[in-house]
Design a protein around this motif. Structure first.
Motif, short mmCIF file in Angstrom:
data_model
loop_
_atom_site.label_atom_id
_atom_site.label_comp_id
_atom_site.label_asym_id
_atom_site.label_seq_id
_atom_site.Cartn_x
_atom_site.Cartn_y
_atom_site.Cartn_z
N PRO A 1 0.82 -1.22 0.00
CA PRO A 1 0.00 0.00 0.00
C PRO A 1 0.86 1.27 0.00
O PRO A 1 1.76 1.41 0.82
N GLN A 2 0.60 2.12 -0.98
CA GLN A 2 1.34 3.38 -1.09
C GLN A 2 0.34 4.52 -1.22
O GLN A 2 -0.50 4.51 -2.12
N PHE A 3 0.42 5.46 -0.34
CA PHE A 3 -0.56 6.53 -0.32
C PHE A 3 0.02 7.79 -0.97
O PHE A 3 0.35 8.77 -0.31
N ASN A 4 0.17 7.70 -2.31
CA ASN A 4 0.60 8.88 -3.06
C ASN A 4 -0.16 8.94 -4.38
O ASN A 4 -0.59 7.93 -4.93
N THR A 5 -0.32 10.15 -4.87
CA THR A 5 -1.16 10.39 -6.05
C THR A 5 -0.66 9.65 -7.28
O THR A 5 -1.45 9.09 -8.04
N ASP A 6 0.66 9.64 -7.49
CA ASP A 6 1.22 8.99 -8.68
C ASP A 6 0.87 7.51 -8.72
O ASP A 6 0.51 6.97 -9.77
N PHE A 7 0.97 6.85 -7.56
CA PHE A 7 0.67 5.42 -7.53
C PHE A 7 -0.81 5.17 -7.78
O PHE A 7 -1.18 4.26 -8.53
N PHE A 8 -1.68 5.97 -7.18
CA PHE A 8 -3.11 5.78 -7.36
C PHE A 8 -3.51 6.00 -8.82
O PHE A 8 -4.34 5.26 -9.36
N LYS A 9 -2.92 6.99 -9.47
CA LYS A 9 -3.20 7.23 -10.88
C LYS A 9 -2.74 6.06 -11.74
O LYS A 9 -3.45 5.59 -12.63
N TRP A 10 -1.52 5.60 -11.44
CA TRP A 10 -0.98 4.46 -12.19
C TRP A 10 -1.87 3.23 -12.00
O TRP A 10 -2.19 2.53 -12.98
N ALA A 11 -2.30 2.96 -10.78
CA ALA A 11 -3.15 1.80 -10.49
C ALA A 11 -4.48 1.91 -11.23
O ALA A 11 -5.01 0.90 -11.74
N TRP A 12 -5.02 3.12 -11.30
CA TRP A 12 -6.28 3.31 -12.01
C TRP A 12 -6.09 3.07 -13.50
O TRP A 12 -6.90 2.40 -14.14
N TYR A 13 -4.99 3.58 -14.07
CA TYR A 13 -4.70 3.34 -15.49
C TYR A 13 -4.47 1.84 -15.75
O TYR A 13 -4.89 1.31 -16.78
N PHE A 14 -3.78 1.17 -14.83
CA PHE A 14 -3.54 -0.28 -14.95
C PHE A 14 -4.88 -1.01 -15.00
O PHE A 14 -5.10 -1.90 -15.82
N HIS A 15 -5.77 -0.63 -14.10
CA HIS A 15 -7.11 -1.24 -14.06
C HIS A 15 -7.84 -1.03 -15.39
O HIS A 15 -8.44 -1.96 -15.93
N LYS A 16 -7.78 0.19 -15.92
CA LYS A 16 -8.46 0.48 -17.18
C LYS A 16 -7.86 -0.29 -18.35
O LYS A 16 -8.56 -0.67 -19.29
N ALA A 17 -6.54 -0.52 -18.29
CA ALA A 17 -5.86 -1.23 -19.38
C ALA A 17 -6.09 -2.74 -19.32
O ALA A 17 -5.86 -3.45 -20.30
N SER A 18 -6.52 -3.23 -18.16
CA SER A 18 -6.65 -4.68 -17.95
C SER A 18 -7.99 -5.19 -18.47
O SER A 18 -8.79 -5.78 -17.73
N ASN A 19 -8.24 -4.97 -19.75
CA ASN A 19 -9.47 -5.52 -20.35
C ASN A 19 -9.12 -6.27 -21.63
O ASN A 19 -8.09 -6.02 -22.26
#
Length: 416
Positions: A80-98
């Motif tokens: 768990p990392q509480f920083n904006t860059d990681f959360f954005k990356w994780a969201w983009y990763f989720h969107k790409a995982s289709n």
């Protein structure tokens, strides 16, 4: 027109970029904050993998990451990392995982891997680096369960449709492939299209060749900034001096995101740590393998056998987590019952940071904001495999020539 090109980063991507830029006739300087003797380019599995047609950002991967989040010995660990860059990356990763995006990425990944494999072979044939280990024995995907086997069968079917060499092996056939070691697996998929190398042999030879060819390699020197005038980099600034640049190649691996930020460029990138254990004794293993359920890679290298693996998102650090090393060692014995990793070998384990883009495709291409900045990073687990292909593409971009492959899928400014 010959140019002065500064390459930031001396890993496999940076060195291969320097190699092909030099071949194009440019004056090249490579700057690296280390002495170029360790890191991801030295501790990787040494795979050249046209078979790896499925990107890391595949359906279900984010769910697995959250499932394993609190298990630091899991193959895919997200601290768990509480920083904006990681959360954005994780969201983009989720969107790409289709599935739609994965299907679009498959032929792109296959083509650049085949291109890179052929370039590795060409470097060897040229004799530039002298002789080095480059073997075309393929890759075994070893599975212990029907579920894992069926999953890989679907990938193998797709690979076969794309023209890659694929064979399905049962337990008896597997014994024929690897007669000198005992394998505890139900079967395997053999991808004959793959190759493997010994990174710790290739990297020093490439450094030596570049130095002897007139490429300036500055080690233990850190890039601190750039002299930017009217949207163009005039000089690259370091803690020891400055370097004039007609073109700048950003090949700083996991540090590329931080450097981009200094230039007011948002490059979604996270460091994915991998580990390796070397066994400098006979193992009987002659063909590279991936232990599917354990997500561990096995490579017979020059003078030793390497067990490598895991993807750990815990920020940029060189911490070697004992529990992750033990997980790799346990997997080795689980699949190869006659092999036991001893405590000394585990104590010598090392880690390296891989730069991971959200969709699993590298960033290769010019900046939209800085006229003479070329990105060459974000290769995730394919960094070694794609070294020469990336270097060749970078040299063509810098030389204002048509690229050997379409680079639109790799643009650093794509949407996720």
């Amino acid at each position: 027109m010959n140019k002065e090109v500064v390459v930031i980063g001396g890993g496999i991507i940076g060195l291969c970029s320097a190699y092909y830029l030099h071949k194009e006739g440019h004056q090249v300087t490579v700057i690296d904050k280390s002495d170029i003797t360790d890191g991801a380019s030295f501790v990787n599995a040494g795979y050249i993998t046209p078979s790896h047609i499925i990107p890391l950002a595949a359906p279900g991967m984010m769910a697995k990451g959250f499932k394993w989040m609190f298990n630091s010995s899991s193959p895919f660990y997200i601290k768990p990392q509480f920083n904006t860059d990681f959360f954005k990356w994780a969201w983009y990763f989720h969107k790409a995982s289709n599935q739609k995006k994965v299907e679009r990425a498959i032929p792109v990944i296959k083509d650049i891997n085949l291109f890179s494999r052929d370039l590795f072979a060409s470097i060897k044939a040229s004799g530039d680096l002298g002789d080095f280990h480059f073997d075309r024995k393929g890759l075994l995907m070893l599975f212990k369960t029907d579920a894992a086997g069926e999953k890989e069968m679907r990938v193998a079917k797709k690979a076969g449709e794309l023209g890659l060499e694929v064979d399905v092996l049962n337990h008896v056939q597997l014994k024929t492939f690897e007669p000198n070691c005992t394998i505890n697996a139900k079967g395997a998929i053999h991808y004959g299209c793959d190759a493997h190398m010994t990174p710790t042999e290739f990297m020093p030879k490439m450094v030596s060749y570049l130095k002897n060819s007139g490429v300036l390699i500055k080690t233990n020197e850190e890039v601190t900034g750039v002299d930017l005038v009217n949207g163009k980099i005039q000089q690259v600034l370091t803690n020891k001096g400055s370097y004039r640049a007609d073109e700048v190649v950003l090949a700083a691996g996991s540090w590329s995101g931080q450097f981009s930020k200094r230039l007011d460029i948002k490059l979604p990138l996270q460091a994915g740590k991998g580990y390796r254990i070397n066994l400098e004794r006979p193992t009987g293993i002659t063909i590279p393998a991936i232990l599917m359920e354990a997500k561990v890679a096995v490579t017979p290298m020059k003078g030793f056998t390497r067990f490598a693996g895991t993807m750990e998102f815990s920020g940029i650090n060189s911490i070697v987590r004992k529990e992750r090393v033990e997980a790799i060692a346990h997997a080795a014995t689980d699949y190869y019952p006659n092999i036991e990793v001893n405590p000394v070998e585990m104590d010598k384990a090392q880690s390296g940071m891989r730069p991971v883009s959200p969709d699993g495709l590298p960033y290769i291409g010019k900046s939209n904001y800085i006229e003479n900045l070329i990105f060459a990073t974000g290769h995730a687990m394919m960094g070694w495999s794609l070294g020469p292909a990336t270097g060749k593409l970078v040299s063509e971009i810098a030389s204002d020539r048509k690229t050997s492959l379409p680079i639109d899928p790799f643009t650093p400014f794509r949407t996720f």
